[in-house]
Design a protein around this motif. Structure first.
Motif, short mmCIF file in Angstrom:
data_model
loop_
_atom_site.label_atom_id
_atom_site.label_comp_id
_atom_site.label_asym_id
_atom_site.label_seq_id
_atom_site.Cartn_x
_atom_site.Cartn_y
_atom_site.Cartn_z
N GLU A 185 -24.54 1.95 -36.91
CA GLU A 185 -23.22 2.52 -37.23
C GLU A 185 -22.86 3.61 -36.22
N GLU A 186 -23.86 4.37 -35.79
CA GLU A 186 -23.64 5.38 -34.75
C GLU A 186 -23.09 4.75 -33.48
N GLN A 187 -23.49 3.51 -33.24
CA GLN A 187 -23.06 2.80 -32.02
C GLN A 187 -21.78 2.00 -32.24
N GLY A 188 -21.19 2.17 -33.41
CA GLY A 188 -19.89 1.53 -33.65
C GLY A 188 -19.95 0.17 -34.31
N TRP A 189 -21.12 -0.23 -34.77
CA TRP A 189 -21.22 -1.51 -35.48
C TRP A 189 -20.77 -1.35 -36.92
N GLU A 190 -20.24 -2.43 -37.46
CA GLU A 190 -20.02 -2.52 -38.91
C GLU A 190 -21.24 -3.24 -39.46
N VAL A 191 -22.02 -2.56 -40.30
CA VAL A 191 -23.31 -3.08 -40.74
C VAL A 191 -23.25 -3.54 -42.20
N HIS A 192 -23.74 -4.74 -42.44
CA HIS A 192 -23.85 -5.27 -43.80
C HIS A 192 -25.33 -5.57 -44.04
N THR A 193 -25.85 -5.15 -45.18
CA THR A 193 -27.27 -5.38 -45.44
C THR A 193 -27.47 -6.13 -46.76
N PHE A 194 -28.49 -6.97 -46.77
CA PHE A 194 -28.86 -7.70 -47.99
C PHE A 194 -30.37 -7.65 -48.11
N SER A 195 -30.85 -7.48 -49.34
CA SER A 195 -32.29 -7.43 -49.55
C SER A 195 -32.86 -8.76 -50.04
N ASP A 196 -32.01 -9.79 -50.10
CA ASP A 196 -32.52 -11.14 -50.35
C ASP A 196 -31.60 -12.11 -49.61
#
Length: 123
Positions: A26-37
Protein backbone atom coordinates in the motif's frame (compact mmCIF):
# COMPACT_ATOMS: atom_id res chain seq x y z
CA UNK A 1 -3.55 2.27 -19.44
CA UNK A 2 -5.09 4.48 -16.78
CA UNK A 3 -3.12 5.63 -13.80
CA UNK A 4 -5.46 3.90 -11.37
CA UNK A 5 -3.95 1.76 -8.64
CA UNK A 6 -2.47 -1.54 -9.54
CA UNK A 7 -4.32 -4.29 -7.71
CA UNK A 8 -2.86 -7.31 -5.99
CA UNK A 9 -4.58 -10.21 -4.25
CA UNK A 10 -2.72 -12.12 -1.55
CA UNK A 11 -3.88 -15.56 -0.45
CA UNK A 12 -2.27 -16.60 2.84
CA UNK A 13 -3.61 -17.88 6.14
CA UNK A 14 -0.78 -16.19 8.05
CA UNK A 15 -2.18 -12.86 9.29
CA UNK A 16 1.32 -11.49 9.91
CA UNK A 17 2.32 -12.01 6.31
CA UNK A 18 -0.91 -10.47 5.10
CA UNK A 19 -0.47 -7.39 7.23
CA UNK A 20 3.22 -6.90 6.41
CA UNK A 21 2.71 -7.37 2.68
CA UNK A 22 -0.36 -5.13 2.71
CA UNK A 23 1.49 -2.39 4.52
CA UNK A 24 4.52 -2.47 2.22
CA UNK A 25 2.51 -2.68 -0.98
CA UNK A 26 0.00 0.00 0.00
CA UNK A 27 2.95 2.30 0.70
CA UNK A 28 3.97 1.71 -2.91
CA UNK A 29 0.54 2.61 -4.22
CA UNK A 30 -0.97 -0.84 -4.65
CA UNK A 31 -4.57 -1.62 -3.87
CA UNK A 32 -4.24 -4.77 -1.76
CA UNK A 33 -6.90 -7.43 -1.24
CA UNK A 34 -6.21 -10.31 1.14
CA UNK A 35 -7.91 -13.66 1.73
CA UNK A 36 -7.06 -16.27 4.32
CA UNK A 37 -8.60 -19.13 2.34
CA UNK A 38 -9.03 -19.95 -1.34
CA UNK A 39 -12.64 -21.13 -1.23
CA UNK A 40 -14.71 -19.81 -4.16
CA UNK A 41 -11.46 -18.54 -5.62
CA UNK A 42 -12.85 -17.76 -9.06
CA UNK A 43 -15.55 -15.53 -7.56
CA UNK A 44 -13.05 -13.84 -5.24
CA UNK A 45 -10.56 -13.04 -7.98
CA UNK A 46 -13.18 -12.19 -10.64
CA UNK A 47 -14.64 -9.57 -8.33
CA UNK A 48 -11.28 -7.78 -8.15
CA UNK A 49 -9.47 -8.62 -11.40
CA UNK A 50 -6.04 -7.90 -9.94
CA UNK A 51 -2.79 -7.30 -11.83
CA UNK A 52 -0.95 -9.85 -9.70
CA UNK A 53 -1.88 -12.70 -7.35
CA UNK A 54 0.31 -14.02 -4.54
CA UNK A 55 -0.53 -17.58 -3.55
CA UNK A 56 0.57 -19.43 -0.44
CA UNK A 57 1.19 -23.16 -0.82
CA UNK A 58 -0.67 -24.16 2.34
CA UNK A 59 -3.76 -22.01 1.88
CA UNK A 60 -6.97 -23.66 3.17
CA UNK A 61 -9.00 -25.45 2.03
CA UNK A 62 -7.77 -26.95 -1.19
CA UNK A 63 -4.19 -25.65 -1.16
CA UNK A 64 -2.24 -23.35 -3.44
CA UNK A 65 -1.64 -25.79 -6.26
CA UNK A 66 -5.32 -26.56 -6.83
CA UNK A 67 -6.20 -22.90 -6.33
CA UNK A 68 -3.65 -21.75 -8.91
CA UNK A 69 -4.65 -24.46 -11.39
CA UNK A 70 -8.28 -23.41 -10.99
CA UNK A 71 -7.38 -19.81 -11.87
CA UNK A 72 -5.31 -20.93 -14.85
CA UNK A 73 -8.29 -22.93 -16.20
CA UNK A 74 -10.55 -19.87 -16.05
CA UNK A 75 -10.42 -17.82 -19.25
CA UNK A 76 -11.04 -14.48 -17.58
CA UNK A 77 -8.27 -15.04 -15.01
CA UNK A 78 -5.69 -17.25 -16.66
CA UNK A 79 -3.42 -14.41 -17.77
CA UNK A 80 -3.06 -12.85 -14.32
CA UNK A 81 0.46 -13.65 -13.09
CA UNK A 82 0.59 -15.78 -9.95
CA UNK A 83 3.55 -15.54 -7.57
CA UNK A 84 3.69 -18.76 -5.59
CA UNK A 85 5.11 -18.47 -2.12
CA UNK A 86 6.04 -21.08 0.39
CA UNK A 87 8.65 -22.13 2.92
CA UNK A 88 8.86 -25.45 1.12
CA UNK A 89 12.31 -26.36 -0.16
CA UNK A 90 10.90 -27.64 -3.46
CA UNK A 91 8.96 -24.45 -4.09
CA UNK A 92 10.10 -24.22 -7.70
CA UNK A 93 8.62 -27.64 -8.46
CA UNK A 94 5.40 -26.71 -6.66
CA UNK A 95 5.14 -23.42 -8.55
CA UNK A 96 5.72 -25.15 -11.89
CA UNK A 97 3.17 -27.80 -11.05
CA UNK A 98 0.63 -25.15 -10.10
CA UNK A 99 1.26 -23.22 -13.29
CA UNK A 100 2.45 -20.10 -11.45
CA UNK A 101 4.59 -17.53 -13.27
CA UNK A 102 7.22 -17.36 -10.57
CA UNK A 103 7.80 -18.03 -6.89
CA UNK A 104 9.05 -16.43 -3.71
CA UNK A 105 10.61 -18.54 -0.98
CA UNK A 106 9.61 -17.85 2.61
CA UNK A 107 10.97 -16.24 4.64
CA UNK A 108 11.55 -13.41 2.19
CA UNK A 109 12.72 -9.88 2.70
CA UNK A 110 10.99 -6.83 1.32
CA UNK A 111 13.50 -6.40 -1.45
CA UNK A 112 12.72 -9.92 -2.70
CA UNK A 113 9.01 -9.14 -2.56
CA UNK A 114 9.41 -5.94 -4.57
CA UNK A 115 11.74 -7.60 -7.07
CA UNK A 116 9.48 -10.54 -7.81
CA UNK A 117 6.40 -8.33 -8.22
CA UNK A 118 8.17 -5.94 -10.56
CA UNK A 119 9.36 -8.91 -12.60
CA UNK A 120 5.83 -10.18 -13.27
CA UNK A 121 4.28 -6.81 -13.99
CA UNK A 122 7.05 -5.85 -16.38
CA UNK A 123 6.47 -9.01 -18.40
Amino acid sequence: MSTSHKKIVIFDDDEDILSICSYILEEQGWEVHTFSDCNNIVEKVSGILPDVIMMDNWIPDSGGIVATQTLKKTDLLKDIPVIYFSANSDIQILADHAGAQTFLAKPFDLEDLEKVISTVIAA
